[in-house]
Enzyme design. Structure first.
Site, short mmCIF file in Angstrom:
data_model
loop_
_atom_site.label_atom_id
_atom_site.label_comp_id
_atom_site.label_asym_id
_atom_site.label_seq_id
_atom_site.Cartn_x
_atom_site.Cartn_y
_atom_site.Cartn_z
N ASN A 69 0.86 -1.18 0.00
CA ASN A 69 0.00 0.00 0.00
C ASN A 69 0.90 1.24 0.00
O ASN A 69 1.50 1.57 1.01
CB ASN A 69 -0.89 -0.05 1.26
CG ASN A 69 -1.77 1.17 1.40
OD1 ASN A 69 -1.84 2.01 0.50
ND2 ASN A 69 -2.45 1.28 2.53
N LYS A 71 0.12 4.27 -0.37
CA LYS A 71 -0.54 5.44 0.23
C LYS A 71 -0.32 6.68 -0.65
O LYS A 71 -0.26 6.57 -1.87
CB LYS A 71 -0.07 5.63 1.67
CG LYS A 71 -0.23 4.34 2.50
CD LYS A 71 -0.07 4.52 3.97
CE LYS A 71 -0.26 3.19 4.66
NZ LYS A 71 -0.17 3.26 6.09
N HIS A 153 -9.49 0.98 5.09
CA HIS A 153 -8.19 1.22 5.73
C HIS A 153 -8.40 2.19 6.90
O HIS A 153 -9.20 3.11 6.83
CB HIS A 153 -7.19 1.80 4.72
CG HIS A 153 -5.81 1.82 5.27
ND1 HIS A 153 -5.38 2.81 6.12
CD2 HIS A 153 -4.78 0.95 5.14
CE1 HIS A 153 -4.13 2.55 6.48
NE2 HIS A 153 -3.74 1.42 5.90
N GLU A 155 -6.79 4.62 7.90
CA GLU A 155 -6.60 6.04 7.60
C GLU A 155 -7.87 6.64 6.99
O GLU A 155 -8.16 7.82 7.17
CB GLU A 155 -5.37 6.22 6.71
CG GLU A 155 -4.10 6.04 7.53
CD GLU A 155 -2.92 5.44 6.78
OE1 GLU A 155 -2.93 5.42 5.55
OE2 GLU A 155 -1.99 4.97 7.47
N GLU A 223 -5.37 -5.00 10.63
CA GLU A 223 -4.36 -3.97 10.80
C GLU A 223 -4.63 -3.18 12.08
O GLU A 223 -5.42 -2.22 12.06
CB GLU A 223 -4.38 -3.01 9.61
CG GLU A 223 -4.10 -3.68 8.28
CD GLU A 223 -3.52 -2.66 7.30
OE1 GLU A 223 -2.36 -2.83 6.93
OE2 GLU A 223 -4.21 -1.72 6.93
N GLY A 229 2.38 2.30 10.70
CA GLY A 229 3.30 3.43 10.52
C GLY A 229 4.02 3.84 11.79
O GLY A 229 4.64 4.89 11.84
N SER A 269 3.44 -2.07 10.37
CA SER A 269 4.89 -2.08 10.61
C SER A 269 5.56 -3.41 10.24
O SER A 269 6.54 -3.81 10.88
CB SER A 269 5.20 -1.69 12.07
OG SER A 269 4.80 -0.35 12.28
P1 PGA Z 1 2.82 0.28 7.62
O1 PGA Z 1 1.35 0.47 7.00
O2 PGA Z 1 3.38 -0.99 7.05
O3 PGA Z 1 3.58 1.50 7.18
O4 PGA Z 1 2.66 0.21 9.09
C1 PGA Z 1 0.51 -0.63 6.81
C2 PGA Z 1 -0.78 -0.19 6.18
O5 PGA Z 1 -1.25 0.90 6.50
O6 PGA Z 1 -1.37 -0.90 5.36
#
Ligand code: PGA
Length: 311
Positions: A69, A71, A153, A155, A223, A229, A269
């Site tokens: 992803n 983003k 997601h 976010e 997640e 992140g 992460s």
């Molecule tokens: P990350 O994000 O690997 O940077 O923690 C995962 C995601 O949001 O799908």
């Protein structure tokens, strides 16, 4: 002759059916989740016998699945470099891989990617296109050759404010337009600390289940928001515990067949160093990767962690 994964799957199905039921999850249309007293301790009793098997295999019957992803990152140049690195990487067989560039770069990626990697969008509109400024419809994604979409997601849920219900409707519409869906669920830190991890995930799952008629083209991504992140990855045990609970929920509320079949991937992460230990967990069928998917070689390492599944 039944393959080892089928043997494992039918043993799993038997064990799903014989495990104690959460009395409050009797059907998809249950009106309240608050009363469920199913705790982490209860779940541990259920999953412990399986987790102690020491067999490294996949509970799900689908292929190991890894998504990148990207983003809201990248430029034409940085994306060209990333695609070049992916094209040059050696990827193991037996892994289904997707990358999700920002909408603007989907065509660039699609036209330059030679590695066996499919393209996903990071979002899609809840219905047919029209006067919806700033949105991209499922039909438009199909039109440019994009076959997957990430929905729900965290976010989008927690920064943009998309609700469970809206997300469920988006999934149903995307599936109707023949997109495959990566359906994300996961709890915030305060929800985990308040012992609500399962309730939050179950409510999010129920919102998908209320709207979709089949889970065949859905991959579930667990997640935990606190891990996204932050560099604070869930331990393999923490992830396995929730993945097993999700599979259990699917068995009780959708069907044992769907539970067996659905892939449940972990995100938060994940990197080249921690992926192998996570991949060894039975109910972890792959990963959704953010930050580390922006580095081609590291993303390839994560895709290749499928080797950790082999006993
Ligand atoms: P990350 O994000 O690997 O940077 O923690 C995962 C995601 O949001 O799908």
């Amino acid at each position: 002759m039944a393959s080892p994964s089928h043997v494992a799957a039918s043993a799993k199905s038997a064990s799903i059916q014989s495990r104690p039921a959460c009395p409050l999850f009797n059907g998809l249309r249950r009106s309240s989740f608050e009363q469920c007293t199913f705790s982490f301790a209860d779940l541990q009793k259920i999953v412990a016998p399986r987790s102690s098997k020491g067999v490294v295999s996949m509970e799900g019957t689908g292929k190991f699945f890894v998504g990148g992803n990207w983003k809201c990152n990248g430029t034409k140049d940085s994306i060209a470099k990333l695609v070049g690195d992916l094209n040059a990487s050696k990827l193991e067989d037996g892994v289904e891989i997707i990358v999700a560039p920002p909408f603007l770069y989907i065509s660039q990626v699609k036209d330059s990617l030679t590695a066996p990697i499919q393209i996903s969008a990071q979002n899609s509109w809840v219905g047919k296109g029209g006067a919806f400024t700033g949105e991209i419809s499922a039909e438009q994604l199909k039109d440019i050759g994009c076959n997957w979409v990430i929905l729900g997601h965290s976010e989008r849920r927690h920064i943009i404010g998309e609700t469970n219900e809206f997300t469920g409707k988006k999934a149903a519409y995307a599936l109707e337009q023949n997109l495959k869906v990566i359906a994300c669920v996961g709890e915030k830190l305060e929800e985990r600390e308040a012992g609500k991890t399962f309730d939050v995930c179950y409510e999010q799952l129920k919102a998908f289940a209320d709207e979709v008629s089949s889970w065949d083209n859905i991959v579930i991504a667990y997640e935990p928001v606190w891990a996204i992140g932050t560099g604070k990855v869930a331990t393999p045990q923490q992830a396995q515990e929730v993945h097993a609970a999700i599979r259990e929920w699917m068995a009780k509320n959708v069907s044992p067949e769907a539970a067996k079949k659905v892939r449940i991937i972990y995100g938060g992460s994940v990197n080249g160093k921690n992926c192998a230990e996570l991949a060894k967990q039975e109910d972890i069928d792959g990963f959704l990767v953010g930050g580390a998917s922006l580095k081609g070689a590291e993303f390839a390492t994560i895709c290749n962690s499928v080797t950790a599944k082999k006993p």
